[in-house]
Scaffold this motif. Sequence first.
Motif, PDB file in Angstrom:
ATOM      1  N   CYS A 190       0.602  -1.200   0.237  1.00  0.00           N
ATOM      2  CA  CYS A 190      -0.423   0.064  -0.035  1.00  0.00           C
ATOM      3  C   CYS A 190       1.259   1.204  -0.129  1.00  0.00           C
ATOM      4  N   PRO A 191       0.856   2.667  -0.929  1.00  0.00           N
ATOM      5  CA  PRO A 191       1.235   3.603  -0.335  1.00  0.00           C
ATOM      6  C   PRO A 191       1.227   4.191   0.981  1.00  0.00           C
ATOM      7  N   CYS A 192       1.755   4.219   1.343  1.00  0.00           N
ATOM      8  CA  CYS A 192       2.650   5.308   2.432  1.00  0.00           C
ATOM      9  C   CYS A 192       2.384   6.784   2.546  1.00  0.00           C
ATOM     10  N   PRO A 193       1.149   7.435   2.660  1.00  0.00           N
ATOM     11  CA  PRO A 193       1.441   9.085   2.521  1.00  0.00           C
ATOM     12  C   PRO A 193       2.795  10.126   3.386  1.00  0.00           C
ATOM     13  N   ASP A 194       3.274   9.530   4.274  1.00  0.00           N
ATOM     14  CA  ASP A 194       4.295   9.321   5.607  1.00  0.00           C
ATOM     15  C   ASP A 194       5.415   9.177   4.552  1.00  0.00           C
ATOM     16  N   LEU A 195       5.877   8.055   3.776  1.00  0.00           N
ATOM     17  CA  LEU A 195       7.374   8.001   3.411  1.00  0.00           C
ATOM     18  C   LEU A 195       6.795   8.498   2.006  1.00  0.00           C
ATOM     19  N   GLY A 196       6.959   9.764   1.406  1.00  0.00           N
ATOM     20  CA  GLY A 196       6.456   9.767   0.041  1.00  0.00           C
ATOM     21  C   GLY A 196       5.453   8.737  -0.777  1.00  0.00           C
ATOM     22  N   GLY A 197       4.225   8.394  -0.263  1.00  0.00           N
ATOM     23  CA  GLY A 197       3.830   7.847  -0.848  1.00  0.00           C
ATOM     24  C   GLY A 197       4.076   6.878  -1.585  1.00  0.00           C
ATOM     25  N   ARG A 198       6.095   5.916  -0.919  1.00  0.00           N
ATOM     26  CA  ARG A 198       5.985   5.533  -1.160  1.00  0.00           C
ATOM     27  C   ARG A 198       5.225   3.381  -1.345  1.00  0.00           C
ATOM     28  N   SER A 199       4.851   2.483  -1.959  1.00  0.00           N
ATOM     29  CA  SER A 199       4.270   1.404  -1.895  1.00  0.00           C
ATOM     30  C   SER A 199       5.439   0.834  -1.482  1.00  0.00           C
ATOM     31  N   LEU A 200       5.356  -0.100   0.060  1.00  0.00           N
ATOM     32  CA  LEU A 200       6.009  -0.990   0.441  1.00  0.00           C
ATOM     33  C   LEU A 200       5.897  -2.312   0.463  1.00  0.00           C
ATOM     34  N   TYR A 201       6.861  -3.117   0.081  1.00  0.00           N
ATOM     35  CA  TYR A 201       6.820  -5.029   0.023  1.00  0.00           C
ATOM     36  C   TYR A 201       7.676  -5.528   1.020  1.00  0.00           C
ATOM     37  N   ILE A 202       6.771  -6.325   1.687  1.00  0.00           N
ATOM     38  CA  ILE A 202       7.145  -6.392   2.891  1.00  0.00           C
ATOM     39  C   ILE A 202       6.794  -8.361   3.176  1.00  0.00           C
ATOM     40  N   ARG A 203       7.622  -8.726   3.841  1.00  0.00           N
ATOM     41  CA  ARG A 203       7.395  -9.582   4.310  1.00  0.00           C
ATOM     42  C   ARG A 203       8.335 -10.458   5.497  1.00  0.00           C
ATOM     43  N   TYR A 204       8.508 -11.609   6.356  1.00  0.00           N
ATOM     44  CA  TYR A 204       8.876 -11.815   7.307  1.00  0.00           C
ATOM     45  C   TYR A 204      10.425 -11.860   6.917  1.00  0.00           C
ATOM     46  N   SER A 205      11.160 -11.605   7.693  1.00  0.00           N
ATOM     47  CA  SER A 205      12.365 -11.902   7.958  1.00  0.00           C
ATOM     48  C   SER A 205      12.739 -12.446   9.673  1.00  0.00           C
ATOM     49  N   VAL A 206      14.419 -13.222   9.592  1.00  0.00           N
ATOM     50  CA  VAL A 206      14.875 -13.776  10.357  1.00  0.00           C
ATOM     51  C   VAL A 206      16.285 -13.843  11.079  1.00  0.00           C
ATOM     52  N   LEU A 207      15.877 -13.597  12.153  1.00  0.00           N
ATOM     53  CA  LEU A 207      16.986 -13.507  13.105  1.00  0.00           C
ATOM     54  C   LEU A 207      18.802 -13.987  12.913  1.00  0.00           C
ATOM     55  N   GLN A 208      19.878 -13.287  12.143  1.00  0.00           N
ATOM     56  CA  GLN A 208      20.742 -14.821  12.521  1.00  0.00           C
ATOM     57  C   GLN A 208      21.687 -15.263  13.614  1.00  0.00           C
ATOM     58  N   PRO A 209      22.561 -15.955  13.864  1.00  0.00           N
ATOM     59  CA  PRO A 209      23.405 -16.134  14.438  1.00  0.00           C
ATOM     60  C   PRO A 209      24.529 -14.950  14.484  1.00  0.00           C
ATOM     61  N   PRO A 210      24.497 -14.850  15.931  1.00  0.00           N
ATOM     62  CA  PRO A 210      26.065 -14.027  15.953  1.00  0.00           C
ATOM     63  C   PRO A 210      26.840 -13.807  14.878  1.00  0.00           C
ATOM     64  N   THR A 211      27.987 -13.178  14.601  1.00  0.00           N
ATOM     65  CA  THR A 211      29.138 -13.396  14.334  1.00  0.00           C
ATOM     66  C   THR A 211      30.179 -14.212  15.385  1.00  0.00           C
ATOM     67  N   PRO A 212      31.525 -14.857  15.481  1.00  0.00           N
ATOM     68  CA  PRO A 212      31.903 -15.991  16.287  1.00  0.00           C
ATOM     69  C   PRO A 212      32.592 -14.287  17.396  1.00  0.00           C
ATOM     70  N   ARG A 213      32.700 -14.436  18.436  1.00  0.00           N
ATOM     71  CA  ARG A 213      33.703 -13.494  18.736  1.00  0.00           C
ATOM     72  C   ARG A 213      35.445 -13.058  17.911  1.00  0.00           C
ATOM     73  N   GLY A 214      35.567 -12.113  18.046  1.00  0.00           N
ATOM     74  CA  GLY A 214      36.405 -12.061  17.610  1.00  0.00           C
ATOM     75  C   GLY A 214      36.620 -11.835  16.373  1.00  0.00           C
ATOM     76  N   GLN A 215      35.821 -12.723  15.555  1.00  0.00           N
ATOM     77  CA  GLN A 215      35.990 -12.847  14.057  1.00  0.00           C
ATOM     78  C   GLN A 215      35.147 -10.793  13.237  1.00  0.00           C
ATOM     79  N   VAL A 216      35.882 -10.417  13.520  1.00  0.00           N
ATOM     80  CA  VAL A 216      35.674  -9.227  12.654  1.00  0.00           C
ATOM     81  C   VAL A 216      35.901  -8.883  10.770  1.00  0.00           C
ATOM     82  N   ASN A 217      34.105  -8.888  10.290  1.00  0.00           N
ATOM     83  CA  ASN A 217      34.701  -8.923   8.503  1.00  0.00           C
ATOM     84  C   ASN A 217      34.135  -7.363   8.543  1.00  0.00           C
ATOM     85  N   ASN A 218      34.964  -6.959   7.396  1.00  0.00           N
ATOM     86  CA  ASN A 218      34.650  -5.461   6.365  1.00  0.00           C
ATOM     87  C   ASN A 218      35.274  -5.861   5.161  1.00  0.00           C
TER      88      ASN A 218
END
Length: 343
Positions: free
Chosen positions: A79-107
């Motif tokens: 549906c168009p959302c007036p408070d977001l510039g009239g844009r239509s949003l396309y939504i589905r559910y999402s799932v939290l992934q496991p955290p990155t192991p401690r000390g592992q930093v990725n750039n």
Amino acid sequence: MGVPRFRPAKAGDGESSPNLFVANCGPAVGLSYEAIESVFSSFGTVKGVYAADESGARVIVSYFDESCAQSALKSLNGCPCPDLGGRSLYIRYSVLQPPTPRGQVNNSVPVSLSTLELNIPGIYLWHDFISGKEEEELLAAVDSRPWKNLAKRRVQHYGYEFCYDTRNVNTEKCLGELPSFVSSILERISSFPDIETRSLVFDQLTVNEYPPGVGLSPHIDTHSAFEGSIFSLSLAGPCIMEFRRYLEAASLPNATSSIDMKVENLDNCTSILRRAIYMPPHSMLLLSGEGRYAWHHYIPHHKIDTVNDSVIRRASRRVSFTFRKVRVGPCQCEFPEYCDSKR
């Protein structure tokens, strides 16, 4: 803990989730995280709004309560959302992934230490632009004045207030001249050799305070709002700033229209140049030319950064002073595909 990571829901994940994947929504289509959170918070308390991927046009909205996500999906999906510039949003559910192991930093983007190495036209970085004593004085000056609280950081505005919902300024409401405690900074900027800023009188200053783990969503400062040179001084803590150039014109939002981008185009938005630079405290960044008008800039939401195999922790706070000149008249830049001024 850093910023949580999500993936789209799959068969077997269950029928619902407190997390929503929202397409046609984000900084690349002119919607700030603050504006998105404001809309979705009408259905319940929002835990956070996060980038879903590198496109800048898809976000994750995370609730504490699954029923709030259900209500938002039912009310807003397609549906168009007036408070977001009239844009239509396309939504589905999402799932939290496991955290990155401690000390592992990725750039995923190599981090440059100089703008010569960064190699983006119009972007310059000067190290040790101010001294430690000057830094203390600047921080004391802003800390003696009232801060305005945003969703995840604090700000102060001088000259003109920046309106985050429109990404522009109200030129009819001047807050006065820039404060005297930045006079020496402005004098130093005006003395730069070979930089076309000597005749530019800056009249807008935004001071941002970032706590650890808080960054800046990808965006280009609105062309019609500000002139072509933007200076940003880093205080108190370091960060990495990433730059993105979207190469496919068809994947870019139309800055002068609220017509929705097709989801198919968003999914194909893969032609992106990405570069990054390390900005230590006391350094001054200049965005001008192509780097100011055509590259999105972005501070990752990290508590830990890696720079040439060195792990660098964000400080307890990072403060930036961003100096701009409010534009009078339409922008005449050479990058109309990124420009919101009518030609």
